[in-house]
Design a protein around this motif. Structure first.
Motif, PDB file in Angstrom:
ATOM      1  N   TRP A   1      69.039  19.090  41.383  1.00  0.00           N
ATOM      2  CA  TRP A   1      68.059  19.917  40.691  1.00  0.00           C
ATOM      3  C   TRP A   1      68.685  21.090  39.961  1.00  0.00           C
ATOM      4  N   LEU A   2      69.918  21.396  40.301  1.00  0.00           N
ATOM      5  CA  LEU A   2      70.594  22.581  39.782  1.00  0.00           C
ATOM      6  C   LEU A   2      71.820  22.139  39.005  1.00  0.00           C
ATOM      7  N   ASP A   3      72.003  22.700  37.797  1.00  0.00           N
ATOM      8  CA  ASP A   3      73.082  22.247  36.923  1.00  0.00           C
ATOM      9  C   ASP A   3      74.341  23.103  36.978  1.00  0.00           C
ATOM     10  N   ALA A   4      74.213  24.380  37.314  1.00  0.00           N
ATOM     11  CA  ALA A   4      75.373  25.263  37.420  1.00  0.00           C
ATOM     12  C   ALA A   4      74.955  26.549  38.103  1.00  0.00           C
ATOM     13  N   VAL A   5      75.952  27.270  38.636  1.00  0.00           N
ATOM     14  CA  VAL A   5      75.701  28.514  39.363  1.00  0.00           C
ATOM     15  C   VAL A   5      76.750  29.546  38.967  1.00  0.00           C
ATOM     16  N   VAL A   6      76.300  30.775  38.731  1.00  0.00           N
ATOM     17  CA  VAL A   6      77.200  31.914  38.560  1.00  0.00           C
ATOM     18  C   VAL A   6      76.780  32.974  39.573  1.00  0.00           C
TER      19      VAL A   6
ATOM     20  N   PHE B   1      57.623  19.116  32.523  1.00  0.00           N
ATOM     21  CA  PHE B   1      58.949  19.682  32.694  1.00  0.00           C
ATOM     22  C   PHE B   1      59.425  19.322  34.089  1.00  0.00           C
ATOM     23  N   THR B   2      60.593  18.724  34.185  1.00  0.00           N
ATOM     24  CA  THR B   2      61.122  18.271  35.466  1.00  0.00           C
ATOM     25  C   THR B   2      62.581  18.695  35.570  1.00  0.00           C
ATOM     26  N   PHE B   3      63.119  18.574  36.770  1.00  0.00           N
ATOM     27  CA  PHE B   3      64.536  18.866  36.950  1.00  0.00           C
ATOM     28  C   PHE B   3      65.408  17.863  36.210  1.00  0.00           C
ATOM     29  N   ASP B   4      64.884  16.682  35.926  1.00  0.00           N
ATOM     30  CA  ASP B   4      65.666  15.686  35.194  1.00  0.00           C
ATOM     31  C   ASP B   4      65.754  15.995  33.703  1.00  0.00           C
ATOM     32  N   ASN B   5      64.717  16.643  33.136  1.00  0.00           N
ATOM     33  CA  ASN B   5      64.753  16.876  31.687  1.00  0.00           C
ATOM     34  C   ASN B   5      64.905  18.361  31.312  1.00  0.00           C
ATOM     35  N   THR B   6      65.158  19.222  32.306  1.00  0.00           N
ATOM     36  CA  THR B   6      65.286  20.655  32.055  1.00  0.00           C
ATOM     37  C   THR B   6      66.568  21.173  32.697  1.00  0.00           C
ATOM     38  N   ARG B   7      67.382  21.862  31.904  1.00  0.00           N
ATOM     39  CA  ARG B   7      68.608  22.451  32.441  1.00  0.00           C
ATOM     40  C   ARG B   7      68.254  23.677  33.267  1.00  0.00           C
ATOM     41  N   VAL B   8      68.832  23.763  34.480  1.00  0.00           N
ATOM     42  CA  VAL B   8      68.590  24.892  35.369  1.00  0.00           C
ATOM     43  C   VAL B   8      69.939  25.495  35.769  1.00  0.00           C
TER      44      VAL B   8
ATOM     45  N   THR C   1      72.037  32.950  58.881  1.00  0.00           N
ATOM     46  CA  THR C   1      72.351  33.227  57.481  1.00  0.00           C
ATOM     47  C   THR C   1      73.649  32.576  57.019  1.00  0.00           C
ATOM     48  N   ARG C   2      74.314  31.848  57.894  1.00  0.00           N
ATOM     49  CA  ARG C   2      75.592  31.235  57.499  1.00  0.00           C
ATOM     50  C   ARG C   2      75.384  30.235  56.365  1.00  0.00           C
ATOM     51  N   ALA C   3      76.230  30.349  55.361  1.00  0.00           N
ATOM     52  CA  ALA C   3      76.167  29.458  54.210  1.00  0.00           C
ATOM     53  C   ALA C   3      76.940  28.175  54.477  1.00  0.00           C
ATOM     54  N   GLN C   4      76.614  27.163  53.696  1.00  0.00           N
ATOM     55  CA  GLN C   4      77.372  25.915  53.652  1.00  0.00           C
ATOM     56  C   GLN C   4      78.027  25.818  52.275  1.00  0.00           C
ATOM     57  N   LEU C   5      78.868  24.841  52.103  1.00  0.00           N
ATOM     58  CA  LEU C   5      79.543  24.666  50.819  1.00  0.00           C
ATOM     59  C   LEU C   5      78.566  24.139  49.769  1.00  0.00           C
ATOM     60  N   PRO C   6      78.835  24.414  48.503  1.00  0.00           N
ATOM     61  CA  PRO C   6      77.967  23.875  47.446  1.00  0.00           C
ATOM     62  C   PRO C   6      78.072  22.361  47.400  1.00  0.00           C
ATOM     63  N   ARG C   7      77.042  21.724  46.880  1.00  0.00           N
ATOM     64  CA  ARG C   7      77.088  20.262  46.806  1.00  0.00           C
ATOM     65  C   ARG C   7      78.198  19.832  45.853  1.00  0.00           C
ATOM     66  N   ALA C   8      78.683  18.654  46.068  1.00  0.00           N
ATOM     67  CA  ALA C   8      79.791  18.133  45.276  1.00  0.00           C
ATOM     68  C   ALA C   8      79.416  18.045  43.794  1.00  0.00           C
ATOM     69  N   ARG C   9      80.391  18.335  42.950  1.00  0.00           N
ATOM     70  CA  ARG C   9      80.314  18.220  41.482  1.00  0.00           C
ATOM     71  C   ARG C   9      79.384  19.246  40.827  1.00  0.00           C
ATOM     72  N   LEU C  10      78.912  20.222  41.572  1.00  0.00           N
ATOM     73  CA  LEU C  10      78.107  21.288  40.975  1.00  0.00           C
ATOM     74  C   LEU C  10      79.037  22.388  40.476  1.00  0.00           C
TER      75      LEU C  10
ATOM     76  N   CYS D   1      65.743  24.994  28.788  1.00  0.00           N
ATOM     77  CA  CYS D   1      66.694  25.794  29.551  1.00  0.00           C
ATOM     78  C   CYS D   1      65.929  26.769  30.438  1.00  0.00           C
ATOM     79  N   VAL D   2      66.194  26.734  31.740  1.00  0.00           N
ATOM     80  CA  VAL D   2      65.642  27.695  32.692  1.00  0.00           C
ATOM     81  C   VAL D   2      66.805  28.357  33.411  1.00  0.00           C
ATOM     82  N   VAL D   3      66.804  29.675  33.415  1.00  0.00           N
ATOM     83  CA  VAL D   3      67.734  30.450  34.226  1.00  0.00           C
ATOM     84  C   VAL D   3      66.958  30.931  35.445  1.00  0.00           C
ATOM     85  N   VAL D   4      67.412  30.571  36.626  1.00  0.00           N
ATOM     86  CA  VAL D   4      66.713  30.986  37.852  1.00  0.00           C
ATOM     87  C   VAL D   4      67.578  32.024  38.558  1.00  0.00           C
ATOM     88  N   THR D   5      66.925  33.050  39.099  1.00  0.00           N
ATOM     89  CA  THR D   5      67.673  34.173  39.655  1.00  0.00           C
ATOM     90  C   THR D   5      66.939  34.772  40.836  1.00  0.00           C
TER      91      THR D   5
END
Length: 576
Positions: free
Chosen positions: A256-261, A227-234, A461-470, A110-114
């Motif tokens: 590469w990213l599993d969830a966002v808060v 440790f890779t994005f495939d075997n590590t929760r981010v 700096t304009r954002a885009q929408l998050p990728r689908a199913r994230l 488990c990796v929390v990135v911030t």
């Protein structure tokens, strides 16, 4: 991609989460002292930076609920890994760090990135991501996202080394060396003077921090590598600018990213109701002091009697420029207030915005961001602003060795603060900052070369929408007076949900932007903290990824302010 790599161990009386201070040390009103004020050690600087960043983000006051109703300051032994990282095309690197607790379970990676909130240094999200992830055995990866507190003193030509101590120009691996004239004076810092537009790269900064985490884990735990994005929760989490950064990371391609808060995110996209930070900040800088005179019972500080003469002068300036109507202060204040409502502000945001008005935050943010968006260097600010230590008459002076030594640990990344002031050469009575603010505001919609340069930076700096199913959960206080929900989270969520993205939205009643100010009695009586909802959202998305429940549903959380002199209770939070 990474340079100036180093690692350190933090156990016993020097843990990862509080540097051995614990709740009592974090609550202390005075920062941890340096044995030699002009030459603190790296360990002293780290401890003080952790103290400063905890207090800048969380309400740790007795009765505020921290460590009892929510949050943790448990001692977490482990190791830290630090480096500089650089995105393609950038002039300067940003800092990245991984905190690896000894309790990390390589079997449940488990990796929390911030990303740091505001423009804070590398520990700027420790009370957000560290407080949730480290006690759970997750590694936590941080980035200062191209801002931070690596201040360069132009008079002595000294900067910050990888471990936070200071050294002269020419020393290896200084964190930030501006492109400045030889005779330049004052202070330069990365957010304003790098020649980069860091906000445009926030998402890439977050991804690089996650990539550094995997590399550091390989180094620290070779028997469990790779440790890779495939075997590590981010999971990515951040608040304020850090919240905007993790939403920018959410739009990047790849699984590469599993969830966002994202808490109270500064995010700007092309959607109905959305406004850029620079647009509403420069508007507030001009109008809000006058508009707040229309409201009774404002939170204190600032003390109404002290600021009323300054705000009255602002009303007069606005009336003379034809920006508000009315022949007296009361009618001018009403006009300013109504103008702000018409442009999308709510009364709750205007009322809570008194903190930013009282602490001169609007002007500070606008001056720094104008420099960043326009990619201006030292001495090039289009409105003539600069940064330096200041004498009592606000004139620039040379910084002392003790002031310089404490910048890395004490500063917020945007002056004024930690002995560095915002120098405005156009100051003149009776409304001292008005001319400079007019200049800053004109950059937002003008058609001159400087305005076009700043506007191009804002567009980047304009954002885009998050990728689908994230899975994404956005948490925002309805009374946020610095990053109003109506201009940021609300249009972002509406656009994302309309496009079928997995985005959920918690709107928290009676929550404003700064938990750190809830230690002030009047703010504690009126507002609830936002951090417990960020932690709860992390709990929900983590459980969802484990297969133990659905994502939280959208909700308006009807909190109950605790009132004067009362301790926060679970019922006040009304946690969903």
């Amino acid at each position: 991609m990474f340079s100036a790599q180093r690692s350190s161990e933090h156990r016993g009386q020097d843990d990862l989460l509080t540097a051995g201070l614990g709740i009592d040390g974090l609550r202390a009103m005075a920062p941890p002292a340096f044995a030699d004020a002009g030459h603190p050690t790296a360990q002293e600087l780290r401890r003080r930076a952790i103290w400063s960043n905890w207090r800048g983000i969380a309400d740790l006051a007795p009765g505020g609920g921290y460590g009892e109703l929510f949050g943790s300051v448990a001692a977490v032994p482990g190791r830290e890994f630090h480096a500089y990282a650089k995105v393609p095309g950038a002039n300067h690197p940003h800092r990245v760090m991984l905190q690896l607790p000894d309790a990390f379970d390589a079997g449940k990676r488990c990796v929390v990135v911030t990303a740091s909130s505001g423009s804070r240094g590398i520990y700027g999200s420790i009370a957000v991501a560290g407080a949730w992830g480290l006690p759970r055995g997750c590694a936590v990866a941080y980035t200062d996202k191209g801002a931070g507190t690596d201040y360069f003193d132009l008079d002595t030509r000294t900067g910050v080394t990888p471990d936070g101590t200071r050294a002269a120009l020419g020393a290896p691996d200084l964190a930030f060396v501006p492109n400045a004239p030889v005779n330049a004076s004052g202070v330069a810092f990365r957010h304003a003077h790098s020649g980069d537009n860091p906000e445009a790269d926030w998402g890439r900064h977050v991804r690089q921090a996650a990539e550094f985490a995997l590399q550091a884990l390989d180094e620290a735990l070779p028997g469990a590598a790779p440790f890779t994005f495939d075997n590590t929760r981010v999971i990515a989490v951040g608040i304020s600018n850090g919240g905007g950064a993790v939403l920018r990371a959410a739009e990047l391609e790849g699984d590469w990213l599993d969830a966002v808060v994202a808490g109270e995110p500064n995010v700007f996209l092309d959607a109905p109701g959305a406004r850029s930070l620079y647009d509403y900040t420069t508007e507030a800088a001009l109008l809000m002091p006058c508009a707040q005179l229309h409201l009774q019972g404002l939170p204190q500080p600032p003390l109404a009697a002290q600021v009323a003469p300054l705000w009255t002068a602002r009303c007069a300036s606005l009336a003379a420029a034809g920006l508000v109507g009315g022949s007296d202060t009361a009618s001018q204040a009403q006009s300013a207030y109504e103008r702000m409502l018409a442009s999308g502000w709510t009364e709750g945001a205007i009322r809570a915005g008194v903190l930013s008005t009282g602490f001169d935050l609007w002007r500070a943010v606008a001056a720094t961001y104008a420099s960043a968006y326009g990619r201006y260097g030292v001495g090039e600010h289009p409105c003539g602003f600069s940064f330096a230590a200041q004498a009592p008459d606000f004139s620039a002076r040379a910084a002392t060795a003790a002031e310089q030594a404490a910048w890395w640990s004490d500063a917020s990344g945007i002056p004024p603060g930690a002995g560095v002031g915002l120098v405005d050469r156009s100051l003149a009575p009776p409304d001292f900052g008005y001319a400079g603010l007019q200049c800053l505001r004109a950059l937002n919609a003008g058609d001159g070369e400087d305005a076009k340069r700043v506007q191009a930076g804002i567009a980047g700096t304009r954002a885009q929408l998050p990728r689908a199913r994230l899975p994404v959960v956005v948490v925002h206080g309805t009374d946020d007076g610095l990053v109003p929900m109506a201009f940021s989270s609300a249009p972002y969520v509406a656009a994302a949900q309309a496009a079928g993205r997995e985005v959920r939205f918690w709107q928290v009643r009676n929550a404003q932007h700064f938990d750190g100010f809830l230690g002030l009695p009047d703010y504690a009586a009126r507002y609830v903290p936002l951090l417990p909802y960020v932690y709860a959202a992390l709990d929900r998305v983590s459980a969802h990824l484990d297969g133990d429940g659905a994502l939280p549903v959208d909700g308006v959380i009807e909190t109950v302010p605790r009132g004067a002199g009362k301790a926060l209770e679970a019922g006040n939070l009304a946690m969903p």
